[in-house]
Design a protein around this motif. Structure first.
Motif, PDB file in Angstrom:
ATOM      1  N   GLY A 146       3.913  37.960  -8.046  1.00  0.00           N
ATOM      2  CA  GLY A 146       4.957  38.061  -9.046  1.00  0.00           C
ATOM      3  C   GLY A 146       5.285  36.739  -9.700  1.00  0.00           C
ATOM      4  N   THR A 147       4.758  35.646  -9.154  1.00  0.00           N
ATOM      5  CA  THR A 147       4.926  34.332  -9.756  1.00  0.00           C
ATOM      6  C   THR A 147       3.640  33.534  -9.575  1.00  0.00           C
ATOM      7  N   GLU A 206      -0.345  27.460  -9.766  1.00  0.00           N
ATOM      8  CA  GLU A 206      -0.115  26.359 -10.698  1.00  0.00           C
ATOM      9  C   GLU A 206       0.053  25.035  -9.955  1.00  0.00           C
ATOM     10  N   SER A 207       0.729  25.061  -8.810  1.00  0.00           N
ATOM     11  CA  SER A 207       0.889  23.842  -8.003  1.00  0.00           C
ATOM     12  C   SER A 207      -0.453  23.355  -7.481  1.00  0.00           C
ATOM     13  N   ILE A 208      -1.284  24.278  -7.025  1.00  0.00           N
ATOM     14  CA  ILE A 208      -2.615  23.912  -6.534  1.00  0.00           C
ATOM     15  C   ILE A 208      -3.433  23.296  -7.675  1.00  0.00           C
ATOM     16  N   GLU A 251      -8.053  39.640 -12.080  1.00  0.00           N
ATOM     17  CA  GLU A 251      -8.522  40.445 -10.959  1.00  0.00           C
ATOM     18  C   GLU A 251      -7.297  41.099 -10.356  1.00  0.00           C
ATOM     19  N   ASP A 252      -7.427  42.329  -9.884  1.00  0.00           N
ATOM     20  CA  ASP A 252      -6.296  43.020  -9.263  1.00  0.00           C
ATOM     21  C   ASP A 252      -5.796  42.245  -8.063  1.00  0.00           C
ATOM     22  N   GLY A 253      -4.509  41.948  -8.066  1.00  0.00           N
ATOM     23  CA  GLY A 253      -3.884  41.321  -6.918  1.00  0.00           C
ATOM     24  C   GLY A 253      -4.145  39.841  -6.759  1.00  0.00           C
ATOM     25  N   VAL A 254      -4.725  39.183  -7.781  1.00  0.00           N
ATOM     26  CA  VAL A 254      -5.103  37.770  -7.662  1.00  0.00           C
ATOM     27  C   VAL A 254      -4.696  37.009  -8.921  1.00  0.00           C
ATOM     28  N   TYR A 255      -4.168  35.798  -8.723  1.00  0.00           N
ATOM     29  CA  TYR A 255      -3.963  34.862  -9.824  1.00  0.00           C
ATOM     30  C   TYR A 255      -5.006  33.761  -9.687  1.00  0.00           C
TER      31      TYR A 255
END
Length: 137
Positions: A78-79, A84-86, A120-124
């Protein structure tokens, strides 16, 4: 792994700020240099893949220009804050940093592109394209 891949891997794997954000796989930080990655790897993780390596010789030197994609992935929660930090930590470690590569000197080091990975489903995911020009010692 090649000496060039080892240079980028070691830079990432030896940073405690980055590795604290990653899962572990078989007792080491989840930074992969092979594909496909193991199917049982947990998120978050990083995949380093060499895109191209070309000769970059001059009249008096021998060198290489290497492009890598460094792909960062987390579970979709959900965020995008974690991925982004990585990605930002990876950028700070590689942009304008002279990698330690046995037998070579880094001439140019840049993160030249940062984009969202294909959905991808379930992945950012975020992909950072890095470019290094090296010169043989």
């Amino acid at each position: 792994m090649s000496i060039f891949t080892a240079g980028i891997y070691n830079r990432l794997a030896n940073d405690s700020t980055l590795t604290a954000l990653l899962a572990d796989y078989n007792g080491v930080h989840a930074i992969f240099t092979i594909e496909p990655i193991p199917g049982d790897a947990d998120y978050p993780y990083i995949v380093i893949s060499q895109v191209t390596m070309t000769q970059d010789d001059t009249k008096s030197t021998q060198g290489r220009e290497i492009l890598w994609d460094v792909r960062c992935y987390t579970e979709a929660t959900g965020t995008k804050a974690t991925v982004e930090s990585i990605a930002e930590q990876v950028r700070s470690l590689l942009h304008r940093y002279a990698l330690v590569i046995t037998g070579y000197t880094t001439i140019v080091a840049e993160v030249s592109n940062i984009i969202d990975a294909p959905q991808e489903d379930g992945v950012y995911g975020i992909i950072l394209t890095t470019r290094f020009r090296t010169e043989a010692n």
